[in-house]
Enzyme design. Sequence first.
Site, PDB file in Angstrom:
ATOM      1  N   TYR A 122       3.691  -6.869   6.452  1.00 22.47           N
ATOM      2  CA  TYR A 122       4.093  -6.730   4.983  1.00 22.47           C
ATOM      3  C   TYR A 122       4.389  -7.887   4.350  1.00 22.47           C
ATOM      4  O   TYR A 122       4.144  -8.057   3.293  1.00 22.47           O
ATOM      5  CB  TYR A 122       5.269  -5.604   4.983  1.00 22.47           C
ATOM      6  CG  TYR A 122       5.769  -5.637   3.661  1.00 22.47           C
ATOM      7  CD1 TYR A 122       5.145  -5.031   2.557  1.00 22.47           C
ATOM      8  CD2 TYR A 122       7.120  -6.282   3.541  1.00 22.47           C
ATOM      9  CE1 TYR A 122       5.684  -5.041   1.358  1.00 22.47           C
ATOM     10  CE2 TYR A 122       7.611  -6.499   2.154  1.00 22.47           C
ATOM     11  CZ  TYR A 122       6.817  -5.843   1.200  1.00 22.47           C
ATOM     12  OH  TYR A 122       7.523  -5.914  -0.037  1.00 22.47           O
ATOM     13  N   ARG A 146      -3.054  -3.433  -0.306  1.00 23.38           N
ATOM     14  CA  ARG A 146      -2.598  -4.273   0.963  1.00 23.38           C
ATOM     15  C   ARG A 146      -3.224  -3.656   2.357  1.00 23.38           C
ATOM     16  O   ARG A 146      -2.629  -2.627   2.767  1.00 23.38           O
ATOM     17  CB  ARG A 146      -1.312  -4.739   0.843  1.00 23.38           C
ATOM     18  CG  ARG A 146      -0.940  -5.555  -0.438  1.00 23.38           C
ATOM     19  CD  ARG A 146       0.471  -5.308  -0.816  1.00 23.38           C
ATOM     20  NE  ARG A 146       0.479  -5.710  -2.152  1.00 23.38           N
ATOM     21  CZ  ARG A 146       1.793  -5.431  -2.910  1.00 23.38           C
ATOM     22  NH1 ARG A 146       2.946  -4.884  -2.229  1.00 23.38           N
ATOM     23  NH2 ARG A 146       1.872  -5.761  -4.321  1.00 23.38           N
ATOM     24  N   HIS A 184       1.167 -13.043  -7.795  1.00 28.82           N
ATOM     25  CA  HIS A 184       1.816 -12.052  -6.597  1.00 28.82           C
ATOM     26  C   HIS A 184       1.758 -12.521  -5.404  1.00 28.82           C
ATOM     27  O   HIS A 184       1.737 -11.761  -4.434  1.00 28.82           O
ATOM     28  CB  HIS A 184       1.650 -10.805  -6.987  1.00 28.82           C
ATOM     29  CG  HIS A 184       2.541  -9.741  -7.091  1.00 28.82           C
ATOM     30  ND1 HIS A 184       3.067  -8.942  -8.231  1.00 28.82           N
ATOM     31  CD2 HIS A 184       3.196  -9.241  -6.266  1.00 28.82           C
ATOM     32  CE1 HIS A 184       4.086  -8.486  -7.979  1.00 28.82           C
ATOM     33  NE2 HIS A 184       4.359  -8.286  -6.594  1.00 28.82           N
ATOM     34  N   ARG A 213      -1.189 -10.824  -3.683  1.00 31.63           N
ATOM     35  CA  ARG A 213      -0.901  -9.532  -3.263  1.00 31.63           C
ATOM     36  C   ARG A 213      -1.402  -8.349  -4.150  1.00 31.63           C
ATOM     37  O   ARG A 213      -1.072  -7.101  -4.122  1.00 31.63           O
ATOM     38  CB  ARG A 213       0.781  -9.185  -3.032  1.00 31.63           C
ATOM     39  CG  ARG A 213       0.957  -9.896  -1.828  1.00 31.63           C
ATOM     40  CD  ARG A 213       2.613  -9.975  -1.658  1.00 31.63           C
ATOM     41  NE  ARG A 213       3.109  -8.754  -1.441  1.00 31.63           N
ATOM     42  CZ  ARG A 213       3.342  -8.192  -0.110  1.00 31.63           C
ATOM     43  NH1 ARG A 213       2.775  -9.102   0.847  1.00 31.63           N
ATOM     44  NH2 ARG A 213       3.915  -7.116   0.195  1.00 31.63           N
TER      45      ARG A 213
END
Length: 428
Positions: A48, A191, A298, A301
Amino acid sequence: MKISDALELISPRLPTGTLRQRRLRACHTVKDLRTAARSLLPSAVFDYVDGGADQELSLETNTSAFERYRYLPQVLRDVGSPDTSGNFLGRPAALPLGFAPTGYTRMMHPEGEPAAARAAAEHRIPYVLSTMASTSLEDLAAAPGADAADRWFQLYVWKDRELTRGMVSRAQSNGYRVLEVAVDTAVSGKRLRDVRNGLTIPPALTLGSLLDIASRPNYWMGMLRGEKLEFANVRSDEPGGHTIEGISDQFDPTVNWEDLARIRDTWNGSLVLKGPLGPEDAMRAQALGVDGVHLSNHGGRQLDRTVAPVDLVAPVRAAVGDSFGIFVDSGVRHGSDIATAIALGADACFVGRPYLWALVAGGEEGVGHLVRMLTEEFTRTMQLLGVGSVQELRARGPELLHCHEPAVMRTDRPGQERKSPRWMSLNN
């Protein structure tokens, strides 16, 4: 050499300090902190933090974009006492560096956002709290030590405009100095690592995570001892709270410049626009009364294949002039990256993943370790470049910085030779 002489050279020392302190002493680079974090986190949680959107091309090129730049130092200059201080929209900082907004920080370490904010306060640099944080606006403002930080708030303009207005009001009343409006989340990026891992907030006890418990017991014990993990700024009374999908559904693809103008009318402090902004968008924001832009994709992302933010610095600076704030993140991994961004025209850099890896490796102490590391790298780079201050680095940047670019794109044709690279001065 005699054996007795050789024996005198042997001076075995037993390890000293706590396990955390020994781990941090072994971390000399951001890459080392990443390696340490990977060894401590469950694979889904590490992915993550580490992952990007789609093919992760932006994730890769964000760092390689910094690596294209080369220095031409100027020698025989007095750099005995370099001034590393920066400026963030009128507030001085010890370093032209801040901590970018990151979501669900307590999922990485139970100390979470307050630990990062305390480290920022100690080292006199800004900290940006995310809408998606696991600590609320109010709790961070009241946390001992964190209340002294130069606190910013990153806002997502959501479909529920009343909720959005409420967060703006809460940030104002709790002493947040700068409001950052994120403009790269019309929809959520895909993602794939999170999709494949089935990541939930908090991490669910699936078969995979049960296997992770055996290999990462300290992580899970920390999670069990910590507070409930939730989207603290948008707490839900529903059983199970908000899910990632539910929160992402609040991203509003209809947000436009009129929404930004209304926020400018409402917010009394400094206002920054955050996203992959080119010169035209930056000038339009400036005309609306925005105080600066935070150039960011980002961290790779959101939209994949976006221009690396560091490559936007020079053209945006040329468009908006010297007094408009320009900050940049995505790919900053070394103090020399900070120097490169400033030489291109930025006021300062922000980091995200590096301080999360540092938090995992050593809690608040680890985040402080990261700042000291980057400070040392940045200071040394300035001295070897022959500049005595951040202001001088920005003013003389075009003389000091060159861009190393390949003359042709990579080809997959068998037997075709690649042309040698060319050097391009930023003055050209």
